[in-house]
Design an enzyme around this catalytic site. Structure first.
Site, PDB file in Angstrom:
ATOM      1  N   SER A  66       0.824  -1.208   0.000  1.00 27.62           N
ATOM      2  CA  SER A  66       0.000   0.000   0.000  1.00 27.62           C
ATOM      3  C   SER A  66       0.859   1.261   0.000  1.00 27.62           C
ATOM      4  O   SER A  66       1.481   1.554  -1.001  1.00 27.62           O
ATOM      5  CB  SER A  66      -1.028   0.036   1.127  1.00 27.62           C
TER       6      SER A  66
ATOM      7  N   HIS B 235       3.493  14.569   5.979  1.00 28.13           N
ATOM      8  CA  HIS B 235       3.356  16.007   5.741  1.00 28.13           C
ATOM      9  C   HIS B 235       3.931  16.673   6.988  1.00 28.13           C
ATOM     10  O   HIS B 235       3.509  16.350   8.101  1.00 28.13           O
ATOM     11  CB  HIS B 235       1.898  16.410   5.528  1.00 28.13           C
TER      12      HIS B 235
ATOM     13  N   CYS C  55      -1.552  -3.667   3.476  1.00 21.59           N
ATOM     14  CA  CYS C  55      -2.528  -4.711   3.187  1.00 21.59           C
ATOM     15  C   CYS C  55      -1.922  -6.064   3.532  1.00 21.59           C
ATOM     16  O   CYS C  55      -0.717  -6.266   3.378  1.00 21.59           O
ATOM     17  CB  CYS C  55      -2.923  -4.681   1.711  1.00 21.59           C
TER      18      CYS C  55
END
Length: 126
Positions: A63, A68, A83
Site C-alpha cells: 500500500s 506532511h 494490506c
C-alpha cells in the site's frame, strides 16, 4: 472478522525543526521505515515547500506511507497503510517517530476493508 489492511494515522509532535525541513533526510527515513517493516518499496515522491515543510509518499507493494511536515510547529502527520498480514505498520510508524526525535506520538489504527464474510476477488478479464 476479515479485513484487507491496517491503516495507522499518526500525529507526531515535538520533532526537530531542522529534521522536518530536510527533504532528503525525510525521504531516507520514510524509505527505511518501509524496509524495516518488511515492505517492498515500489516508488517514491517527495516535495519541499517554500519557505518550509516537506510532503512525500512511499508506494509499497502492500500500500503506502505518507508524511506532511510543519517544521515551525515541530509536527508531522504520518499515514502507514499496509494490506495483508506480512508487514506490521506499527514497525514503520515507531521507526519514523524515533528518527524524527519525536517527544510525543498519538496514533490510531483503522482496519480497512472489513468484511463479515470472506470476499472472492475476481480477475478483471472475467
Amino acid at each position: 472478522m476479515n479485513n484487507l489492511g491496517r491503516h495507522i494515522l499518526a500525529e507526531i509532535y515535538g520533532c526537530d525543526e531542522l529534521i522536518l525541513n530536510d527533504k532528503e533526510y525525510i525521504e531516507r527515513i520514510m524509505v527505511d521505515s518501509a524496509l524495516k517493516s518488511g515492505a517492498e518499496v515500489r516508488e517514491v515522491a517527495f516535495h519541499k515547500f517554500s519557505p518550509q515543510g516537506v510532503s512525500g509518499v512511499v508506494i509499497i507493494s502492500e500500500s503506502h506511507l505518507t508524511i506532511h511536515t510543519w517544521p515551525e510547529l515541530g509536527y508531522a502527520a504520518v499515514d502507514v497503510f499496509t494490506c495483508g498480514d506480512r508487514v506490521n505498520p506499527w514497525d514503520a510508524c515507531n521507526y519514523m517517530g524515533e528518527k524524527l526525535n519525536a517527544k510525543n506520538i498519538t496514533a490510531t489504527e483503522v482496519k480497512r476493508g472489513i468484511f463479515e464474510q470472506p470476499v472472492a476477488v475476481k480477475a478483471s478479464n472475467e
